[in-house]
Design a protein around this motif. Structure first.
Motif, PDB file in Angstrom:
ATOM      1  N   LEU A 259      -1.682  83.397 -13.696  1.00 36.55           N
ATOM      2  CA  LEU A 259      -1.998  82.731 -12.432  1.00 36.55           C
ATOM      3  C   LEU A 259      -3.422  83.078 -11.987  1.00 36.55           C
ATOM      4  CD1 LEU A 259      -0.747  80.953 -10.154  1.00 36.55           C
ATOM      5  CD2 LEU A 259      -0.258  83.094  -8.952  1.00 36.55           C
ATOM      6  N   LEU A 262      -6.281  81.341 -13.723  1.00 36.37           N
ATOM      7  CA  LEU A 262      -6.472  79.921 -13.442  1.00 36.37           C
ATOM      8  C   LEU A 262      -7.284  79.675 -12.175  1.00 36.37           C
ATOM      9  CD1 LEU A 262      -3.039  78.434 -14.531  1.00 36.37           C
ATOM     10  CD2 LEU A 262      -5.277  78.153 -15.614  1.00 36.37           C
ATOM     11  N   ALA A 286       2.657  79.042 -18.079  1.00 32.50           N
ATOM     12  CA  ALA A 286       2.125  77.965 -17.243  1.00 32.50           C
ATOM     13  C   ALA A 286       3.244  77.021 -16.808  1.00 32.50           C
ATOM     14  CB  ALA A 286       1.039  77.206 -17.997  1.00 32.50           C
ATOM     15  N   ARG A 290       4.248  76.131 -13.120  1.00 32.60           N
ATOM     16  CA  ARG A 290       4.224  74.723 -12.713  1.00 32.60           C
ATOM     17  C   ARG A 290       5.530  74.349 -12.021  1.00 32.60           C
ATOM     18  NH1 ARG A 290       2.928  72.982 -17.219  1.00 32.60           N
ATOM     19  NH2 ARG A 290       4.938  72.376 -18.085  1.00 32.60           N
ATOM     20  N   VAL A 295       1.094  75.737 -10.193  1.00 31.49           N
ATOM     21  CA  VAL A 295       0.129  75.249 -11.176  1.00 31.49           C
ATOM     22  C   VAL A 295       0.367  73.768 -11.402  1.00 31.49           C
ATOM     23  CG1 VAL A 295      -0.506  75.341 -13.638  1.00 31.49           C
ATOM     24  CG2 VAL A 295      -0.223  77.453 -12.336  1.00 31.49           C
ATOM     25  N   THR A 297      -0.562  70.620 -14.170  1.00 27.98           N
ATOM     26  CA  THR A 297      -0.989  70.416 -15.548  1.00 27.98           C
ATOM     27  C   THR A 297      -1.193  68.928 -15.799  1.00 27.98           C
ATOM     28  OG1 THR A 297       0.253  72.354 -16.300  1.00 27.98           O
ATOM     29  CG2 THR A 297      -0.376  70.751 -17.973  1.00 27.98           C
ATOM     30  N   HIS A 306      -4.804  73.101 -17.179  1.00 26.97           N
ATOM     31  CA  HIS A 306      -4.018  73.719 -16.113  1.00 26.97           C
ATOM     32  C   HIS A 306      -4.935  74.073 -14.940  1.00 26.97           C
ATOM     33  CE1 HIS A 306      -0.852  74.119 -19.111  1.00 26.97           C
ATOM     34  NE2 HIS A 306      -1.710  74.753 -19.904  1.00 26.97           N
ATOM     35  N   THR A 307      -4.517  73.766 -13.731  1.00 28.66           N
ATOM     36  CA  THR A 307      -5.257  74.117 -12.517  1.00 28.66           C
ATOM     37  C   THR A 307      -4.282  74.672 -11.485  1.00 28.66           C
ATOM     38  OG1 THR A 307      -5.009  71.893 -11.593  1.00 28.66           O
ATOM     39  CG2 THR A 307      -6.985  72.307 -12.903  1.00 28.66           C
ATOM     40  N   LEU A 308      -4.814  75.440 -10.556  1.00 30.81           N
ATOM     41  CA  LEU A 308      -3.992  75.939  -9.458  1.00 30.81           C
ATOM     42  C   LEU A 308      -3.694  74.821  -8.474  1.00 30.81           C
ATOM     43  CD1 LEU A 308      -5.743  79.332  -8.588  1.00 30.81           C
ATOM     44  CD2 LEU A 308      -3.573  79.025  -9.786  1.00 30.81           C
ATOM     45  N   THR A 309      -2.495  74.811  -7.913  1.00 29.06           N
ATOM     46  CA  THR A 309      -2.183  73.951  -6.775  1.00 29.06           C
ATOM     47  C   THR A 309      -2.651  74.666  -5.502  1.00 29.06           C
ATOM     48  OG1 THR A 309      -0.023  74.953  -6.431  1.00 29.06           O
ATOM     49  CG2 THR A 309      -0.146  73.086  -7.977  1.00 29.06           C
ATOM     50  N   GLY A 312      -0.637  77.715  -5.152  1.00 35.81           N
ATOM     51  CA  GLY A 312      -1.052  78.783  -6.050  1.00 35.81           C
ATOM     52  C   GLY A 312      -2.301  79.490  -5.551  1.00 35.81           C
TER      53      GLY A 312
END
Length: 327
Positions: A259, A262, A286, A290, A295, A297, A306-309, A312
């Motif tokens: 985490l 990312l 991941a 997610r 996360v 994707t 993959h990116t953080l929300t 996150g």
């Protein structure tokens, strides 16, 4: 200042080097040992520690290689192999390069001090001198660069993920506009802050972007009739902030590290390299993150990113409750 002039075809042929260029890193590290002026790349803690170890005589096997580099941006073209993939492939290319070609590469340089007879023999295309070159490059990499190489590969993977994310979100304009303070994008020209003034029309050949761990400033590698490479300092490495340790009891140590990694978007391969796990394990962690809403994707061609929300990001900041309440 170097001005790289793009056509529409060149803009479609901007590519990212697939891996750090081992031979180029050798050349730039040799410049560091020669005492060239520092810059962004040389302020990295790992580079400073490496420099101290080399100064103390631990690891360095420089041999005659210092003859190849000066304290300016110029270095032999055979030390720029951005598409080689790894050191073994790059050194094999040097081994197979005709002596006459090596001589041409060296003829464009002006050594900053008196050089050895070996250098003069190499500049004359001597086969024995070329064999010595290959041997000493191999020895130097093994003794002086290989211990640092996993870190260089990890930093390069993080940088490539950052550039890929920028390209996906903002296109080539955003990619070229965010290469660093020494580069200024004024379409259709990229201005690169270097010594001297040169105009280089790319003429449809495109540009390869090569992140470097040891580059203190951008370097343009150019050979008439060949490709043009822009070498730039990699994005700074993030310093540990304790987030993984704090979240470890909640998520598990490895998942918390995934985490935290990312903070910069990453492909599964880059995420695995950053956290020291296998790609399969990185993908599984991941997926769990997610499913928990931490996360996001998305698929980009044959890879996933993959990116953080927002949730996150809030969890890493330590304020998920406040984020969830809308305050």
């Amino acid at each position: 200042m170097i001005r790289l002039h793009f056509t529409e075809t060149d803009l479609r042929r901007v590519t990212l080097a697939p891996a750090p260029d081992a031979l180029l890193e050798i050349g730039l590290s040799l410049r560091r040992l020669r005492g060239a002026p520092g810059g962004t790349g040389w302020s990295r803690p790992a580079v400073l520690e490496w420099s101290r170890e080399m100064a103390a005589g631990r690891g360095a096997r420089v041999g005659r290689l210092l003859d190849l580099v000066s304290c300016d941006a110029a270095m032999p073209a055979f030390l720029c192999q951005p598409d080689a993939g790894d050191f073994a492939a790059g050194i094999e290319r040097v081994r197979r390069t005709p002596g006459a070609r090596l001589a041409v590469d060296l003829s464009h340089l002006t050594p900053s001090r008196e050089v050895s007879g070996w250098y003069r023999e190499l500049a004359d295309g001597g086969a024995a001198a070329q064999r010595t070159l290959v041997t000493e490059l191999d020895d130097y990499f093994t003794a002086s660069m290989e211990p640092l190489w996993p870190r260089i590969r990890s930093a390069a993977a993080a940088d490539r993920a950052l550039r890929a994310e920028t390209l996906m979100r903002g296109g080539v304009d955003a990619l070229l506009a965010t290469l660093g303070v020494a580069c200024r994008w004024e379409p259709p020209t990229l201005h690169v802050g270097t010594a001297g003034t040169h105009d280089i029309p790319l003429c449809g050949r495109g540009l390869t972007l090569v992140p470097s761990y040891f580059a203190p400033a951008p370097v343009v590698g150019y050979r008439p009739g060949g490709t043009v490479a822009l070498v730039y300092p990699m994005a700074p490495e993030e310093r540990p902030d304790g987030a993984s340790a704090v979240l470890g009891p909640l998520l598990g140590r490895t998942r918390a590290a995934v985490l935290a990694a990312l903070r910069r978007p990453a492909t599964t391969t880059a995420l695995a390299e950053r956290t020291g796990v296998s790609p399969a394990s990185a993908s599984q962690h991941a997926a769990v993150l997610r499913n928990a809403g931490l996360v996001s994707t998305v698929r980009t061609g044959s890879a996933v990113l993959h990116t953080l929300t927002p949730l996150g990001e809030a969890l890493l900041r330590g304020d998920p409750a406040r984020h969830g309440s809308g305050r």
